[in-house]
Scaffold this active site. Structure first.
Site, PDB file in Angstrom:
ATOM      1  N   TRP A 146       1.949   6.799  12.429  1.00 23.74           N
ATOM      2  CA  TRP A 146       0.552   6.736  11.937  1.00 23.74           C
ATOM      3  C   TRP A 146      -0.069   5.378  12.156  1.00 23.74           C
ATOM      4  CZ3 TRP A 146      -2.178   3.971   8.117  1.00 23.74           C
ATOM      5  CH2 TRP A 146      -3.535   4.361   8.014  1.00 23.74           C
ATOM      6  N   ARG A 197       0.257 -11.222  13.757  1.00 21.87           N
ATOM      7  CA  ARG A 197      -0.659 -10.710  12.724  1.00 21.87           C
ATOM      8  C   ARG A 197      -0.013 -10.501  11.362  1.00 21.87           C
ATOM      9  NH1 ARG A 197      -2.826  -6.551  12.233  1.00 21.87           N
ATOM     10  NH2 ARG A 197      -4.810  -7.291  11.451  1.00 21.87           N
ATOM     11  N   GLU A 252      -8.559 -11.277  10.090  1.00 19.30           N
ATOM     12  CA  GLU A 252      -9.195 -10.001   9.774  1.00 19.30           C
ATOM     13  C   GLU A 252      -9.873 -10.092   8.399  1.00 19.30           C
ATOM     14  OE1 GLU A 252      -6.422  -6.790   9.121  1.00 19.30           O
ATOM     15  OE2 GLU A 252      -7.916  -5.284   9.671  1.00 19.30           O
ATOM     16  N   ASN A 307       0.816  -1.218   0.000  1.00 18.56           N
ATOM     17  CA  ASN A 307       0.000   0.000   0.000  1.00 18.56           C
ATOM     18  C   ASN A 307       0.854   1.274   0.000  1.00 18.56           C
ATOM     19  OD1 ASN A 307      -2.244   1.615   0.204  1.00 18.56           O
ATOM     20  ND2 ASN A 307      -2.765   1.050   2.314  1.00 18.56           N
ATOM     21  N   ASP A 358      -7.636  -1.604  17.453  1.00 17.45           N
ATOM     22  CA  ASP A 358      -6.341  -1.352  16.812  1.00 17.45           C
ATOM     23  C   ASP A 358      -5.807   0.005  17.260  1.00 17.45           C
ATOM     24  OD1 ASP A 358      -4.146  -1.151  15.150  1.00 17.45           O
ATOM     25  OD2 ASP A 358      -5.238  -1.622  13.299  1.00 17.45           O
ATOM     26  N   GLU A 396      -4.320  -4.329  19.379  1.00 13.80           N
ATOM     27  CA  GLU A 396      -3.412  -4.558  18.251  1.00 13.80           C
ATOM     28  C   GLU A 396      -2.428  -3.403  18.104  1.00 13.80           C
ATOM     29  OE1 GLU A 396      -5.732  -5.180  14.726  1.00 13.80           O
ATOM     30  OE2 GLU A 396      -4.189  -4.301  13.427  1.00 13.80           O
ATOM     31  N   HIS A 402      -2.803   1.094  16.309  1.00 15.22           N
ATOM     32  CA  HIS A 402      -2.031   1.554  15.145  1.00 15.22           C
ATOM     33  C   HIS A 402      -0.722   2.223  15.532  1.00 15.22           C
ATOM     34  CE1 HIS A 402      -2.073   2.199  10.707  1.00 15.22           C
ATOM     35  NE2 HIS A 402      -2.893   1.174  10.789  1.00 15.22           N
ATOM     36  N   ARG A 415     -14.030  -5.616  15.439  1.00 11.17           N
ATOM     37  CA  ARG A 415     -13.066  -4.581  15.830  1.00 11.17           C
ATOM     38  C   ARG A 415     -13.811  -3.280  16.054  1.00 11.17           C
ATOM     39  NH1 ARG A 415      -8.135  -1.889  12.292  1.00 11.17           N
ATOM     40  NH2 ARG A 415      -9.745  -0.359  11.812  1.00 11.17           N
ATOM     41  N   HIS A 469      -3.369 -10.331   9.134  1.00  9.47           N
ATOM     42  CA  HIS A 469      -3.793  -9.071   8.540  1.00  9.47           C
ATOM     43  C   HIS A 469      -4.683  -9.381   7.327  1.00  9.47           C
ATOM     44  CE1 HIS A 469      -2.140  -5.130   6.522  1.00  9.47           C
ATOM     45  NE2 HIS A 469      -3.235  -4.870   7.212  1.00  9.47           N
ATOM     46  N   GLU A 491       1.389  -6.712  11.415  1.00  5.49           N
ATOM     47  CA  GLU A 491       1.018  -6.478  10.014  1.00  5.49           C
ATOM     48  C   GLU A 491       2.136  -5.810   9.219  1.00  5.49           C
ATOM     49  OE1 GLU A 491      -2.497  -4.143  10.813  1.00  5.49           O
ATOM     50  OE2 GLU A 491      -1.505  -2.346  10.076  1.00  5.49           O
ATOM     51  N   ASP A 523      -6.382  -3.337   1.513  1.00  6.24           N
ATOM     52  CA  ASP A 523      -5.273  -3.037   0.604  1.00  6.24           C
ATOM     53  C   ASP A 523      -4.458  -4.287   0.266  1.00  6.24           C
ATOM     54  OD1 ASP A 523      -4.721  -1.763   3.503  1.00  6.24           O
ATOM     55  OD2 ASP A 523      -2.903  -2.761   2.815  1.00  6.24           O
ATOM     56  N   HIS A 531     -14.812  -4.797  10.777  1.00 10.22           N
ATOM     57  CA  HIS A 531     -14.455  -3.481  11.317  1.00 10.22           C
ATOM     58  C   HIS A 531     -15.715  -2.655  11.580  1.00 10.22           C
ATOM     59  CE1 HIS A 531     -10.108  -3.055   9.587  1.00 10.22           C
ATOM     60  NE2 HIS A 531     -10.306  -4.241  10.114  1.00 10.22           N
ATOM     61  N   TYR A 583      -7.664   7.334  13.326  1.00 14.83           N
ATOM     62  CA  TYR A 583      -7.440   6.112  12.548  1.00 14.83           C
ATOM     63  C   TYR A 583      -8.638   5.152  12.704  1.00 14.83           C
ATOM     64  CZ  TYR A 583      -6.391   1.381  11.486  1.00 14.83           C
ATOM     65  OH  TYR A 583      -6.518   0.127  10.971  1.00 14.83           O
TER      66      TYR A 583
HETATM   67  C1  GCO Z   1      -5.523  -3.225   9.818  1.00 11.68           C
HETATM   68  C2  GCO Z   1      -4.510  -2.225   9.388  1.00 11.68           C
HETATM   69  C3  GCO Z   1      -4.815  -1.412   8.184  1.00 11.68           C
HETATM   70  C4  GCO Z   1      -3.538  -0.716   7.749  1.00 11.68           C
HETATM   71  C5  GCO Z   1      -3.340  -0.818   6.289  1.00 11.68           C
HETATM   72  C6  GCO Z   1      -2.020  -0.212   5.854  1.00 11.68           C
HETATM   73  O1  GCO Z   1      -5.462  -3.620  10.963  1.00 11.68           O
HETATM   74  O2  GCO Z   1      -6.313  -3.611   8.993  1.00 11.68           O
HETATM   75  O3  GCO Z   1      -4.011  -1.498  10.461  1.00 11.68           O
HETATM   76  O4  GCO Z   1      -5.871  -0.541   8.442  1.00 11.68           O
HETATM   77  O5  GCO Z   1      -3.534   0.609   8.129  1.00 11.68           O
HETATM   78  O6  GCO Z   1      -3.400  -2.161   5.919  1.00 11.68           O
HETATM   79  O7  GCO Z   1      -1.767  -0.473   4.530  1.00 11.68           O
HETATM   80 MG    MG Z   2      -3.917  -2.870  12.102  1.00 12.99          MG
END
Ligand code: GCO
Ligand code: MG
Length: 404
Positions: free
Chosen positions: A404, A285, A341, A37, A212, A238, A214, A147, A314, A264, A318, A122, A159
């Site tokens: 991020w 993950r 997921e 991505n 998550d 996560e 992040h 989630r 994961h 991930e 994307d 999600h 996020y």
């Molecule tokens: C998730 C991830 C995604 C990522 C994305 C980045 O848990 O699904 O955190 O939201 O941000 O896959 O490319």
């Molecule tokens: Mg994630």
């Protein structure tokens, strides 16, 4: 059976996907996902310019040898670009082996160790009320695990609550420059326990809840978050800290019994060996397409199994349907499956990809077609050319760059 062609297809049916197509002398075709991505063309070039020429004339059924050739045989190892490219080759060869043998990949991997794959969806909202409505939507569709993310009051963006399309969430992406988000740890740590409490209160004790972070907290803040969520018995939190710092998880572990998941952004077993062997996490993950394919991810999960760590692959939108199908095949076959997921894909993805996987009562199945059960329509793919896109970036309220 010799490989006669290896081609890279870049297409954007909803979002950008890079797909490797390997063709054999008998005309069999195998598909591998090479999407990274926001850095898609780097992997496309790595494949086209450096890997595809090496594949021509190789025996398509020597999957382990090809993996070793591309990983061990190259002086420059690991990293997301390299490992995503190797993954695409590996997954395409498993697809071909399935088609040669007439078996779905999960049967080549040892057969079904369960009836289906438990997935989580999600749910999100710009308020807690909106989140509750969305959780009900997933519960009503049969999801057994959800989630939960909601906008943190006082922040312009959060996020996980990005956009929605066809019932699926996605992260908005911009063309020219990345979107800039603003982050405030204090506001977040105050809000999340209230959000999770509201969901538990409404939906009771049995639905599995995930969240998550992040990668935004320090280890001690992650410990605080985990402790504050203990009354609500999360399935996991996560990516609570930046994932490259494995020893940080010792601090988190010392302070909370909330289960921990991460991985991930990992690309190989060397990114998580300490996390696994020291039992610092509960769920690993990693994804098939960013961790060297089915061959390497199977090794990661085998190590995890020795230490009681379960999988939680994961499955963001994307990662292409090719990647998602390959994850489902592996999920079916490994002993230490935890959860998968499932974010789905943005329209009009079905014009380009046809898939054999199905969902029933919260469980997914990869289907029994030979190989992965996914095909790509190249003419349709050509109708959706690549569109430059970035993931967002993050700053603190004083302007400092943040994770991020
Ligand atoms: C998730 C991830 C995604 C990522 C994305 C980045 O848990 O699904 O955190 O939201 O941000 O896959 O490319
Ligand atoms: Mg994630």
């Amino acid at each position: 059976m010799k490989i006669t062609a290896a081609d890279v297809i870049v297409t954007c049916p909803g979002r950008n996907y890079v797909t490797l197509k390997i063709t054999t002398e008998d005309g069999l075709v195998g598909w591998g996902d090479a999407t990274l991505n926001g850095r898609e063309l780097a992997v496309a070039s790595y494949l086209r310019d450096h890997v595809c020429p090496l594949l021509i004339g190789r025996n398509a059924t020597r999957i382990t040898d090809t993996w070793q050739y591309l990983y061990r045989g190259a002086y420059w190892r690991r990293g997301p670009v390299t490992m995503t490219a190797i993954a695409a080759v590996d997954v395409a060869l498993w697809d071909i082996l399935g088609k040669i043998s007439g078996l779905p990949v999960y049967r080549l991997l040892g057969g079904a160790a369960r009836e289906g794959v438990t997935v989580y969806g999600h749910a999100n909202g710009s308020t807690i009320e909106e989140l509750l409505t969305d959780v009900a939507h997933y519960r009503d569709q049969g999801y057994r695990a959800i989630r939960v993310q909601a906008a943190v009051p006082g922040l312009d963006s959060t996020y996980g609550i990005g956009g929605k399309s066809a019932g699926h969430t996605y992260e908005p992406a911009d063309g020219e420059q990345p979107t800039e988000n603003v982050w405030d740890t204090a506001a977040y740590l105050d809000f999340v326990p209230k959000m999770v409490a509201a969901v538990r209160d409404e939906f009771g004790p049995t639905v599995r809840l995930l969240h998550d972070v992040h990668h935004r907290l320090s280890p001690i803040e992650a410990g605080q978050l985990g402790k504050s969520l203990e009354p609500y018995r999360m399935f996991w939190i996560e990516d609570s800290t930046p994932a490259e710092d494995q020893s940080a998880f010792r601090t988190i572990r010392q302070h909370t019994t909330t289960p921990l998941a991460v991985g991930e952004v990992f690309n190989s077993v060397y990114d998580c060996n300490q996390l696994i062997t020291e039992r610092l996490i509960d769920y690993i993950r990693t994804s098939v397409s960013h961790t060297g394919g089915i061959t390497h991810l199977r090794d990661v999960f085998a190590l995890a199994n020795v230490y009681g760590v379960r999988s939680g692959s994961h499955g963001a939108g994307d990662l292409s349907p090719v990647s998602f199908a390959s994850a489902l095949h592996l999920d079916m076959a490994i002993p230490n499956f935890g959860i998968q997921e499932y974010m789905g894909h943005l329209d009009p993805w079905r014009e380009v990809f046809s898939v054999g996987y199905t969902m029933h009562d919260g469980l997914m199945h990869p289907g029994d077609a030979p190989g992965l059960g996914v095909e790509l329509d190249e003419q349709a793919a050509a109708r959706y050319p690549y569109q430059p896109q970035y993931l967002p970036v993050n700053r603190l309220t004083d302007g400092s760059m943040w994770d991020w």
